[in-house]
Design a protein around this motif. Sequence first.
Motif, mmCIF file in Angstrom:
data_model
loop_
_atom_site.group_PDB
_atom_site.id
_atom_site.type_symbol
_atom_site.label_atom_id
_atom_site.label_comp_id
_atom_site.label_asym_id
_atom_site.label_seq_id
_atom_site.Cartn_x
_atom_site.Cartn_y
_atom_site.Cartn_z
ATOM 1 N N GLY A 159 0.854 -1.177 0.000
ATOM 2 C CA GLY A 159 0.000 0.000 0.000
ATOM 3 C C GLY A 159 0.893 1.230 0.000
ATOM 4 N N LYS A 160 0.321 2.341 -0.373
ATOM 5 C CA LYS A 160 1.116 3.555 -0.493
ATOM 6 C C LYS A 160 1.575 4.064 0.880
ATOM 7 N N PRO A 161 2.586 4.896 0.907
ATOM 8 C CA PRO A 161 3.029 5.469 2.171
ATOM 9 C C PRO A 161 1.846 6.125 2.898
ATOM 10 N N ASN A 162 1.860 5.961 4.212
ATOM 11 C CA ASN A 162 0.868 6.608 5.066
ATOM 12 C C ASN A 162 -0.541 6.021 5.064
ATOM 13 N N VAL A 163 -0.727 4.915 4.377
ATOM 14 C CA VAL A 163 -2.071 4.323 4.445
ATOM 15 C C VAL A 163 -2.287 3.621 5.780
ATOM 16 N N GLY A 164 -1.192 3.267 6.458
ATOM 17 C CA GLY A 164 -1.353 2.641 7.777
ATOM 18 C C GLY A 164 -0.741 1.258 7.900
ATOM 19 N N LYS A 165 0.194 0.937 7.018
ATOM 20 C CA LYS A 165 0.802 -0.404 7.024
ATOM 21 C C LYS A 165 1.529 -0.682 8.333
ATOM 22 N N LEU A 207 -9.679 -1.525 3.710
ATOM 23 C CA LEU A 207 -9.994 -0.110 3.609
ATOM 24 C C LEU A 207 -9.754 0.472 4.994
ATOM 25 N N ASN A 208 -8.577 1.029 5.162
ATOM 26 C CA ASN A 208 -8.168 1.461 6.500
ATOM 27 C C ASN A 208 -8.715 2.854 6.820
ATOM 28 N N LYS A 209 -8.608 3.206 8.075
ATOM 29 C CA LYS A 209 -9.022 4.503 8.595
ATOM 30 C C LYS A 209 -10.533 4.714 8.476
ATOM 31 N N VAL A 210 -11.286 3.657 8.778
ATOM 32 C CA VAL A 210 -12.742 3.809 8.730
ATOM 33 C C VAL A 210 -13.253 4.750 9.817
ATOM 34 N N ILE A 245 -11.309 -1.551 8.044
ATOM 35 C CA ILE A 245 -10.642 -1.665 9.340
ATOM 36 C C ILE A 245 -10.148 -0.296 9.807
ATOM 37 N N SER A 246 -9.736 -0.272 11.033
ATOM 38 C CA SER A 246 -8.997 0.883 11.508
ATOM 39 C C SER A 246 -7.805 0.374 12.288
ATOM 40 N N ALA A 247 -6.628 0.585 11.709
ATOM 41 C CA ALA A 247 -5.411 0.106 12.370
ATOM 42 C C ALA A 247 -5.201 0.885 13.658
ATOM 43 N N LYS A 248 -5.804 2.063 13.704
ATOM 44 C CA LYS A 248 -5.610 2.903 14.878
ATOM 45 C C LYS A 248 -6.487 2.448 16.057
ATOM 46 N N THR A 249 -7.769 2.234 15.806
ATOM 47 C CA THR A 249 -8.649 1.840 16.906
ATOM 48 C C THR A 249 -8.708 0.319 17.094
HETATM 49 P P1 GDP Z 1 2.458 3.456 6.498
HETATM 50 O O1 GDP Z 1 3.302 4.494 5.906
HETATM 51 O O2 GDP Z 1 1.570 2.826 5.496
HETATM 52 O O3 GDP Z 1 3.211 2.447 7.290
HETATM 53 O O4 GDP Z 1 1.450 4.184 7.487
HETATM 54 P P2 GDP Z 1 1.540 4.393 9.056
HETATM 55 O O5 GDP Z 1 1.139 3.171 9.761
HETATM 56 O O6 GDP Z 1 2.868 4.986 9.398
HETATM 57 O O7 GDP Z 1 0.385 5.460 9.274
HETATM 58 C C1 GDP Z 1 0.425 6.763 8.703
HETATM 59 C C2 GDP Z 1 -0.414 7.670 9.527
HETATM 60 O O8 GDP Z 1 -1.779 7.274 9.497
HETATM 61 C C3 GDP Z 1 -0.005 7.677 10.993
HETATM 62 O O9 GDP Z 1 -0.081 9.000 11.453
HETATM 63 C C4 GDP Z 1 -1.042 6.796 11.658
HETATM 64 O O10 GDP Z 1 -1.271 7.148 13.006
HETATM 65 C C5 GDP Z 1 -2.262 7.075 10.816
HETATM 66 N N1 GDP Z 1 -3.202 5.965 10.810
HETATM 67 C C6 GDP Z 1 -2.942 4.662 10.585
HETATM 68 N N2 GDP Z 1 -4.054 3.934 10.662
HETATM 69 C C7 GDP Z 1 -5.054 4.780 10.972
HETATM 70 C C8 GDP Z 1 -6.468 4.630 11.187
HETATM 71 O O11 GDP Z 1 -7.053 3.550 11.119
HETATM 72 N N3 GDP Z 1 -7.182 5.749 11.455
HETATM 73 C C9 GDP Z 1 -6.584 6.968 11.529
HETATM 74 N N4 GDP Z 1 -7.363 8.008 11.807
HETATM 75 N N5 GDP Z 1 -5.284 7.147 11.335
HETATM 76 C C10 GDP Z 1 -4.501 6.072 11.053
#
Ligand code: GDP
Length: 459
Positions: free
Chosen positions: A230-236, A336-339, A361-365
């Motif tokens: 996945g692209k940078p910052n998607v939440g991997k 589909l992250n960050k729901v 999903i939400s990797a955060k919650t």
């Molecule tokens: P990566 O570059 O794909 O590895 O992405 P990161 O895991 O580093 O996440 C990038 C940013 O998105 C970070 O600031 C995370 O806190 C945020 N993030 C990741 N998952 C979620 C999510 O499910 N919801 C929200 N709101 N933010 C998220």
Amino acid sequence: MREFDTIAAIATAIGEGGISIIRLSGDKALKIASSIFKGKNDRPLNNIKPYTMRYGHIIDKETEEILDEVIVSYMKAPRSFTSEDCVEINCHGGVFATNRILEEIIKNGARNAEPGEFTKRAFLNGRIDLTQAEAVIDLIKAKTDLSMKSALLQSEGRISKEINGLRQRLLGVIAHIEATVDFPEEDLEEITSKQVSNNLREIINEIEHLLATADEGKILREGLNMVIVGKPNVGKSSLLNSLLMEKRAIVTEVAGTTRDVIEEYININGIPVKIIDTAGIRETEDVVEKIGVEKSKEKINEADIIVFMLDSSRNLDDEDKEIIEYIKDKKYVVLLNKVDLNKKLVLDELSGLNMENIMDISAKTGEGIDKLKSKIKDMFFSGEISATDVMITNSRHKEALYKSKERCVAALNTLDMGISIDLASIDVRSAWMDLGQITGETLEEDIIDKIFSEFCIGK
Ligand code: GDP
């Protein structure tokens, strides 16, 4: 003929379970069952449709005494476990009633099955090969998830596939040598000898690889290779961290590369999963530019399962679409992250993908992570995804592989010493025979009997 008369046995563990199943297999299975069955409103059993069930009672034919209330199912040859007509009688557990029913069946023309005889019939009728039959034993006896998994893979015929491939190549070598020997005047010997040596070396390598999997220490190298793209910052990395945070995360050191690399395994509902290129995920900060579509495709090709992550709060771009196009015929889950944020992504744009494999999903919650895990587990146990390696766990297989390898080495030595190549072909032929023992194609009768006697009765 004794080999194919109708047999019967109690297929469930003897004891006070909720139900017991008595299994019949053979030409007369339905006839015998019908003769001691009394259906509701006297409906006979002999007109039962295949693959359906019928409710009624089993009676003692002489006294008309009811032995038990039962449900009977019928599997018609050849589409049954044994490839013969099969009937299964589900009755109310209890040693006494179950045994009485079995006795009544025997009285009416069936014979008590020997241990493993049902599986043996499946083998003799050509429905399964020997490795698959052995997998049935292993499945029954499996104690750990992993040996269970290996038995499952084996029963799907993966070891056979591997072994048959090797045998095919050995046969190619034999044919090659024989063709050369048939035309001595063409002076092909030297060329053939070189090619055959190369082939043999490759085959030996592969046998060694299979043998290596037999060492228990390597068990954890098994497991699924998973890639998260996945692209940078998607939440991997957030996903990775939450998967790794599980207490059961396994970290092993794997020696053998120039510097020791740490490979991380996560335990997804009992399945060891190795994440490819965790470093690449964690260091996205520096390598944002480097991880392009091409690199992702490379990683995708190494994986048994692809987790493709999208940021649902953004729209798809061309790179995402390219990856979607690339994975759509592979084994994937799209996240589909960050729901927890507002959804921008238009679902229609994912229409080329299987909707069942797309998850919010939400990797955060942490929302949806359990669902992701059970999805992977389901894909694994349904056989949709499997580890690229097969594992040799059966000592009989190990021995046959070892013998076969020795023969290949002997053939290789003969060739290296410049001795006439038809001598080498004798060893190659033995190597081919040795491998055939694994799948049962070149197996002697007494070994077959020994294998099936390891089963318990009713299997
Ligand atoms: P990566 O570059 O794909 O590895 O992405 P990161 O895991 O580093 O996440 C990038 C940013 O998105 C970070 O600031 C995370 O806190 C945020 N993030 C990741 N998952 C979620 C999510 O499910 N919801 C929200 N709101 N933010 C998220």
